[in-house]
Design a protein around this motif. Sequence first.
Motif, PDB file in Angstrom:
ATOM      1  N   ARG A  11       0.715  -1.295   0.154  1.00  0.00           N
ATOM      2  CA  ARG A  11      -0.190   0.088   0.152  1.00  0.00           C
ATOM      3  C   ARG A  11       0.980   1.247   0.070  1.00  0.00           C
ATOM      4  N   GLU A  12       1.769   1.143   0.833  1.00  0.00           N
ATOM      5  CA  GLU A  12       2.814   2.239   0.907  1.00  0.00           C
ATOM      6  C   GLU A  12       3.470   2.730  -0.362  1.00  0.00           C
ATOM      7  N   HIS A  13       4.094   1.576  -1.310  1.00  0.00           N
ATOM      8  CA  HIS A  13       4.580   1.818  -2.544  1.00  0.00           C
ATOM      9  C   HIS A  13       3.473   2.382  -3.418  1.00  0.00           C
ATOM     10  N   ILE A  14       2.120   1.940  -3.567  1.00  0.00           N
ATOM     11  CA  ILE A  14       1.159   2.520  -4.497  1.00  0.00           C
ATOM     12  C   ILE A  14       0.985   3.784  -4.072  1.00  0.00           C
ATOM     13  N   GLN A  15       0.659   4.210  -2.984  1.00  0.00           N
ATOM     14  CA  GLN A  15       0.329   5.258  -2.606  1.00  0.00           C
ATOM     15  C   GLN A  15       1.325   6.215  -2.430  1.00  0.00           C
ATOM     16  N   GLY A  16       2.402   6.054  -2.110  1.00  0.00           N
ATOM     17  CA  GLY A  16       3.784   6.815  -2.398  1.00  0.00           C
ATOM     18  C   GLY A  16       4.014   7.156  -3.853  1.00  0.00           C
ATOM     19  N   TRP A  17       3.833   6.265  -4.806  1.00  0.00           N
ATOM     20  CA  TRP A  17       3.942   6.603  -6.145  1.00  0.00           C
ATOM     21  C   TRP A  17       3.061   7.659  -6.750  1.00  0.00           C
ATOM     22  N   CYS A  18       1.770   7.507  -6.172  1.00  0.00           N
ATOM     23  CA  CYS A  18       0.517   8.392  -6.598  1.00  0.00           C
ATOM     24  C   CYS A  18       0.762   9.551  -6.077  1.00  0.00           C
ATOM     25  N   THR A  19       1.483   9.839  -4.795  1.00  0.00           N
ATOM     26  CA  THR A  19       1.495  11.075  -4.097  1.00  0.00           C
ATOM     27  C   THR A  19       2.655  11.838  -5.063  1.00  0.00           C
ATOM     28  N   ARG A  20       3.809  11.224  -5.048  1.00  0.00           N
ATOM     29  CA  ARG A  20       4.959  11.873  -5.953  1.00  0.00           C
ATOM     30  C   ARG A  20       4.575  12.520  -7.065  1.00  0.00           C
ATOM     31  N   ARG A  21       3.674  11.666  -7.865  1.00  0.00           N
ATOM     32  CA  ARG A  21       3.409  11.996  -9.218  1.00  0.00           C
ATOM     33  C   ARG A  21       2.569  13.353  -9.083  1.00  0.00           C
ATOM     34  N   LEU A  22       1.531  13.512  -8.088  1.00  0.00           N
ATOM     35  CA  LEU A  22       0.988  14.636  -8.081  1.00  0.00           C
ATOM     36  C   LEU A  22       1.627  15.909  -7.358  1.00  0.00           C
ATOM     37  N   ASP A  23       2.945  15.542  -6.597  1.00  0.00           N
ATOM     38  CA  ASP A  23       3.517  16.568  -6.180  1.00  0.00           C
ATOM     39  C   ASP A  23       4.248  17.174  -7.318  1.00  0.00           C
ATOM     40  N   ALA A  24       4.768  16.240  -8.384  1.00  0.00           N
ATOM     41  CA  ALA A  24       5.482  16.714  -9.438  1.00  0.00           C
ATOM     42  C   ALA A  24       4.827  17.291 -10.558  1.00  0.00           C
ATOM     43  N   TRP A  25       3.343  17.236 -10.560  1.00  0.00           N
ATOM     44  CA  TRP A  25       2.674  17.611 -11.690  1.00  0.00           C
ATOM     45  C   TRP A  25       2.463  19.345 -11.753  1.00  0.00           C
ATOM     46  N   PRO A  26       2.866  19.862 -12.845  1.00  0.00           N
ATOM     47  CA  PRO A  26       3.058  21.385 -12.627  1.00  0.00           C
ATOM     48  C   PRO A  26       2.010  22.146 -12.676  1.00  0.00           C
ATOM     49  N   TRP A 199       3.963   1.989 -13.079  1.00  0.00           N
ATOM     50  CA  TRP A 199       2.604   2.023 -12.578  1.00  0.00           C
ATOM     51  C   TRP A 199       2.293   0.624 -12.520  1.00  0.00           C
ATOM     52  N   MET A 200       2.233   0.209 -13.785  1.00  0.00           N
ATOM     53  CA  MET A 200       1.531  -1.158 -13.978  1.00  0.00           C
ATOM     54  C   MET A 200       2.163  -2.325 -13.266  1.00  0.00           C
ATOM     55  N   THR A 201       3.451  -2.220 -13.187  1.00  0.00           N
ATOM     56  CA  THR A 201       4.523  -3.195 -12.557  1.00  0.00           C
ATOM     57  C   THR A 201       4.124  -3.015 -11.012  1.00  0.00           C
ATOM     58  N   LEU A 202       3.854  -1.789 -10.352  1.00  0.00           N
ATOM     59  CA  LEU A 202       3.691  -1.686  -9.073  1.00  0.00           C
ATOM     60  C   LEU A 202       2.280  -2.164  -8.664  1.00  0.00           C
ATOM     61  N   VAL A 203       1.262  -1.920  -9.661  1.00  0.00           N
ATOM     62  CA  VAL A 203      -0.108  -2.624  -9.362  1.00  0.00           C
ATOM     63  C   VAL A 203      -0.207  -4.130  -9.168  1.00  0.00           C
ATOM     64  N   ALA A 204       0.736  -4.834 -10.307  1.00  0.00           N
ATOM     65  CA  ALA A 204       0.508  -6.194 -10.299  1.00  0.00           C
ATOM     66  C   ALA A 204       1.245  -6.710  -9.064  1.00  0.00           C
ATOM     67  N   ARG A 205       2.455  -6.038  -8.627  1.00  0.00           N
ATOM     68  CA  ARG A 205       3.169  -6.681  -7.505  1.00  0.00           C
ATOM     69  C   ARG A 205       2.416  -6.514  -6.217  1.00  0.00           C
ATOM     70  N   HIS A 206       1.711  -5.349  -6.107  1.00  0.00           N
ATOM     71  CA  HIS A 206       1.289  -5.080  -4.731  1.00  0.00           C
ATOM     72  C   HIS A 206      -0.252  -4.802  -4.419  1.00  0.00           C
ATOM     73  N   SER A 207      -1.041  -5.026  -5.545  1.00  0.00           N
ATOM     74  CA  SER A 207      -2.380  -5.130  -5.376  1.00  0.00           C
ATOM     75  C   SER A 207      -3.064  -6.153  -5.960  1.00  0.00           C
ATOM     76  N   ARG A 208      -4.526  -6.327  -5.434  1.00  0.00           N
ATOM     77  CA  ARG A 208      -5.277  -7.457  -5.971  1.00  0.00           C
ATOM     78  C   ARG A 208      -6.498  -6.620  -6.692  1.00  0.00           C
ATOM     79  N   SER A 209      -7.050  -7.022  -7.805  1.00  0.00           N
ATOM     80  CA  SER A 209      -8.225  -6.366  -8.225  1.00  0.00           C
ATOM     81  C   SER A 209      -9.352  -6.636  -7.392  1.00  0.00           C
ATOM     82  N   SER A 210     -10.409  -5.741  -7.099  1.00  0.00           N
ATOM     83  CA  SER A 210     -11.465  -5.605  -6.413  1.00  0.00           C
ATOM     84  C   SER A 210     -12.454  -6.137  -7.538  1.00  0.00           C
ATOM     85  N   GLY A 211     -12.196  -6.314  -8.837  1.00  0.00           N
ATOM     86  CA  GLY A 211     -13.386  -6.895  -9.592  1.00  0.00           C
ATOM     87  C   GLY A 211     -13.918  -5.954 -10.302  1.00  0.00           C
ATOM     88  N   ALA A 212     -14.351  -5.708 -11.384  1.00  0.00           N
ATOM     89  CA  ALA A 212     -15.248  -4.750 -12.149  1.00  0.00           C
ATOM     90  C   ALA A 212     -16.506  -5.594 -12.520  1.00  0.00           C
TER      91      ALA A 212
END
Length: 275
Positions: A11-26, A199-212
């Motif tokens: 969770r920390e890997h995923i959410q950290g990636w998201c936060t860093r991308r938003l922090d860097a968004w100009p 991003w997709m590598t992190l998703v597969a390594r660290h999360s499980r789909s909740s299903g659509a």
Amino acid sequence: MDSIYRSTDGREHIQGWCTRRLDAWPVPHERTTIAANGARTHVVTAGSGPVTVVFVAGTNFNASASLPLATALVEAGHRLVLPDVPGQPGLSDEARGLSGGRLSWYGAWLSEVLDAVVTEPAVVIGHSFGAAIALSSPSPLIDRLVLVSPGGLGRLRLAPGLLAASAAWFVRPTPARSARLLRAMVAPGHQPRPDLVEWMTLVARHSRSSGAPGTAELPLRNVPRLVATGAHDTFLPPRRLSPVVHSTLGTELRVIPDAGHLVVEEHPDRVAALI
């Protein structure tokens, strides 16, 4: 709680990636967290203008993974709202099974998001699973729907090549396998950006789909709908999607050349021009 994340570190890997991308968004923006249909929901807002556009991303995507389209929409002069869908990797609620397998739950969730962040009728863009969510919302604050490669209209059928790439990515994720999967989701000759491969590598390594959940139940309230897809969409080929769009939604499918399923990633400016 049954989490979509495989571990706390994941969770920390995923959410950290998201936060860093938003922090860097100009692009200047604000981030808030609201409660919608009982789920903690992270919302990014940016831009200003007479038209508010709400973008609902597809499976495994969120605001942080959709910044090319977000930038294009802001540059087009719109006020933009980007909620992360609960039960998907990102900064919203991590619980699996929130919907009970019902698209109507997500439709009610989107309605409550709109109630919280929109004061006048808005245009809602949904991509893939996000389009199924948008279709399922009865909110009176939806002025128009722009549905891009929409799910919720029928069952997906994966071509053998796409199925093999998806299985390899899921079983043993590596950047090379993520890139292979993403190449299967874009037009021939297009290459995924490095951020998306990461991003997709992190998703597969660290999360499980909740299903659509499957087919959308359309609300009684009818709104104008524009439906578009890429000419090379392997999930929803135009030849199969077009008759379903016509019979279910009563409109014609627009086909965007030189694009695949990830048309929002490949041609953000063209998607912004659909508003």
